[in-house]
Design an enzyme around this catalytic site. Structure first.
Site, PDB file in Angstrom:
ATOM      1  N   SER A 272      21.479  26.581  44.186  1.00  0.00           N
ATOM      2  CA  SER A 272      20.728  27.486  45.054  1.00  0.00           C
ATOM      3  C   SER A 272      21.548  28.734  45.305  1.00  0.00           C
ATOM      4  CB  SER A 272      20.423  26.815  46.403  1.00  0.00           C
ATOM      5  OG  SER A 272      19.866  27.741  47.312  1.00  0.00           O
TER       6      SER A 272
ATOM      7  N   TYR B  75      23.167  22.569  53.766  1.00  0.00           N
ATOM      8  CA  TYR B  75      22.514  22.630  52.452  1.00  0.00           C
ATOM      9  C   TYR B  75      23.265  23.592  51.531  1.00  0.00           C
ATOM     10  CZ  TYR B  75      18.937  23.899  48.986  1.00  0.00           C
ATOM     11  OH  TYR B  75      18.256  24.160  47.823  1.00  0.00           O
TER      12      TYR B  75
END
Length: 249
Positions: free
Chosen positions: A144, A158
């Site tokens: 990501s 995250y």
């Protein structure tokens, strides 16, 4: 057309589903892994088969060693030697500042986003590496853009887990480069998928997308194109690389 065998973790929806559909259209035989939503996985398999492709679905929690081994054995027994792995399965939780995170949440994030890809990569290497008698292959990790941006006030945990995945991509790429395995990564930014609902803001891409340099969020299909490229012989001299898919952010 390729006749290679591909396993996609978390392949029942979003980026995983788009990748399964595209890879099957390019000739891959696809195993669609899922953890919970059997109907969604079956829908992906049905769509692939309706288009003339080959696929099957396997339920497995990829953060558990025994289930990973069962998953990979299913591929071995159904299709034969694995050629490619997409480590796509992952999760996030509700938007939060770091000071409010607890041990249980961190354990869930680490388990899904770090332990799972490590276990699956290990199982893939044992099958694909020429060191173990394999014929080589390709691994693509779905990271990501958050790994670089940090996701302050939303998902620092995250982001950190995806930073760990980036480190694994680099290290494993170097570890198995001489064994016929290429390891690369895509780093999506704001993509229209259901994962944002897990964070408590289903419309997050619609809110933030217009602020990006390109003025919009991305689609799972756009990410899938880069993943399939990195799996293919078109990227045969590429390993340890990262493709950012974030609209310029």
């Amino acid at each position: 057309m390729s006749e290679k065998i591909l396993l996609i973790t978390g392949g029942s929806r979003g980026i995983g589903a788009a990748t399964a559909l595209l890879a099957a259209a390019r000739g891959y035989r696809v195993c669609v892994n899922y953890r919970m939503d059997e109907a969604a996985a079956a829908s992906v398999v049905d769509a692939i088969e309706a288009a003339g492709g080959t696929a099957f679905a396997v339920r497995a929690d990829v953060s558990r060693t025994a289930e990973v081994e069962r998953l990979f054995r299913a591929v071995d027994e159904t299709y034969g030697p694995l050629d490619a792995l997409v480590n796509n399965a992952g999760t996030l939780e509700r938007q939060s500042r770091l000071e409010d995170l607890d041990e249980e949440r961190l354990a869930r994030i680490w388990s899904a986003n770090i332990t799972g890809p490590f276990l699956c990569a290990a199982a893939a290497v044992r099958r694909m590496s020429t060191r173990h008698g394999g014929r080589g292959g390709a691994i693509v990790n779905v990271s990501s853009r958050a790994a670089q941006l940090g996701s302050p006030n939303e998902y620092v945990d995250y982001a950190a887990s995806k930073g760990a995945l980036d480190s694994m991509t680099t290290g494993l790429a170097l570890e198995v480069a001489a064994e016929g395995i290429r390891v690369n990564s895509v780093r999506p930014g704001l993509i229209h998928t259901g994962i944002h609902a897990l964070g408590g803001e289903p419309g997050r891409v619609d809110r933030v997308g217009p602020l990006l340099p390109m003025g919009r969020g991305g689609t799972p299909e756009e990410v899938a194109e880069s993943i399939v490229f990195l799996l293919s012989e078109a990227s045969s001299y590429t390993t340890g690389a990262f493709i950012d898919l974030a609209g310029g952010r």
